[in-house]
Scaffold this motif. Structure first.
Motif, PDB file in Angstrom:
ATOM      1  N   ASP A 305      40.630  43.923  43.770  1.00  0.00           N
ATOM      2  CA  ASP A 305      41.578  42.456  43.917  1.00  0.00           C
ATOM      3  C   ASP A 305      39.978  42.195  44.884  1.00  0.00           C
ATOM      4  N   LEU A 306      40.103  40.816  43.890  1.00  0.00           N
ATOM      5  CA  LEU A 306      39.167  39.985  44.447  1.00  0.00           C
ATOM      6  C   LEU A 306      39.252  39.340  45.696  1.00  0.00           C
ATOM      7  N   ASP A 307      40.273  39.312  46.175  1.00  0.00           N
ATOM      8  CA  ASP A 307      40.647  38.791  48.090  1.00  0.00           C
ATOM      9  C   ASP A 307      40.487  39.726  48.914  1.00  0.00           C
ATOM     10  N   HIS A 308      40.165  41.304  48.311  1.00  0.00           N
ATOM     11  CA  HIS A 308      40.079  42.192  48.842  1.00  0.00           C
ATOM     12  C   HIS A 308      38.757  42.303  49.885  1.00  0.00           C
ATOM     13  N   PRO A 309      39.089  42.337  51.311  1.00  0.00           N
ATOM     14  CA  PRO A 309      37.529  42.295  52.100  1.00  0.00           C
ATOM     15  C   PRO A 309      36.748  43.081  51.406  1.00  0.00           C
TER      16      PRO A 309
END
Length: 347
Positions: A305-309
């Protein structure tokens, strides 16, 4: 060697950890995009952390950058301290120190460096010509430290006539830009290539400290994920393969940290440390890449997930892997240095 932080270094590190922990949140970084978190940078400068580096030394700066790396906070702390405060304090004239240091301490000025120098800039009668493909935090900078083809150092005002800054997006969100110089009048800093070599060693050490923090943050997220995520009725962390991968990442992170500490400590003790800086940079490149890959892989599908920290740690780790020299380049340079006999206390 004793890497135990002094009282002042420990206090500065604790303050940095609190500020980064409170303000460098995932939501703020999403809002900042690829730019700098101006509010966080103002808070750091109000707390006096950039200016404290003159007193706590390079080891103290490494400790501060570890805390920044844990949260991947988008502020120009490393570049301002290395290419600005430490460079001017060590190599500047009394007049340059009096004029430039106050603004760098309080954050009204931001410095960065056009490094590494690979012959892209030439000096002709004090005027600079050439292009540096990308410079970190250039879009925020008021002053840029430039190394020319002869390894002479020059201070250039970012808004000077003949300077063109073209925004560039890099792997990590570092507010970078292409730096074009067309007859720009530079201000000489230091004398001879020795100043350039000393600055490069200091910057490699500082960015290795930043990588240690990035890796520690990535690993901490992986540990939290694998201890709370269950598969077949038990936490992922109970699987031997997960434990071994995390253990290897931990050892790599510690190797980056301890080599950065050694190089910084030697610099603060006024000992030769160029070889130690290269060693720290090599670990930051080679081991850093392994750790951030492991951190993402240990998240399983979530890591995609590219939006995961955790993906932000991956991006920073890969950017730091190549900045100031990748592993093979650093190893070659270290070999030449050892072969020349210009080392002291190298093991």
């Amino acid at each position: 060697m004793d890497f135990t932080p002094s009282e002042e270094q420990a206090a500065a590190q604790g303050l940095a950890a609190r500020i980064f922990g409170d303000l460098s949140t995932h939501e703020r970084m999403v809002a900042a995009g690829t730019g700098t978190d101006a509010g966080l940078w103002k808070e750091l400068c109000t707390a006096g952390l950039p200016g404290a580096v003159e007193d706590i030394g390079l080891l103290g700066l490494v400790l501060l950058l570890e805390e920044q790396g844990r949260t991947t906070a988008q502020v120009p702390l490393a570049v301002t301290c290395v290419y600005g405060l430490l460079a001017v304090a060590e190599h500047g004239t009394p007049e340059q120190r009096e004029r430039l240091l106050p603004g760098l301490r309080d954050g009204t000025a931001v410095a960065t460096g056009a490094f590494p120098a690979r012959g892209g800039v030439k000096a002709v009668d004090g005027a600079l010509y050439g292009v540096v493909p990308w410079v970190p935090w250039l879009r925020d900078a008021t002053h840029v430290l430039v190394a020319d083809a002869e390894r002479e150092l020059w201070i250039v005002e970012a808004g000077a006539p003949g300077v063109t800054v073209v925004p560039v997006e890099t792997t990590a969100p570092w507010s970078a830009g292409r730096f074009v110089l067309d007859g720009v009048r530079g201000e000489s800093l230091g004398t001879g290539p020795g100043a350039c070599a000393a600055l490069l060693a200091a910057s490699r050490t500082a960015f290795a400290g930043l990588q240690a923090g990035v890796c520690a943050g990535s690993l901490a997220r992986a540990v939290q994920h694998t201890t709370t995520r269950e598969q077949f009725g038990r936490p992922l962390s109970t699987n031997q393969g997960v434990l071994l991968r995390a253990a290897d990442a931990h050892m790599d992170t510690e190797a980056i940290r301890v080599t950065a500490y050694e190089a910084a400590w030697r610099r603060d003790q006024q000992l030769e440390y160029e070889a130690q800086a290269l060693t720290a940079a090599w670990w930051a490149s080679e081991a850093g890449r392994r750790v951030v890959h492991a951190g993402q892989h240990l998240h399983g599908g979530t890591g995609a997930d590219l939006d995961h920290p955790v993906h932000r740690h991956f991006l920073w780790g890969r950017q730091l892997d190549a900045y100031l020299g990748c592993g093979a380049e650093l190893l070659e340079e270290l070999g030449r240095l050892i072969g020349s006999g210009r080392t002291e206390g190298t093991s």
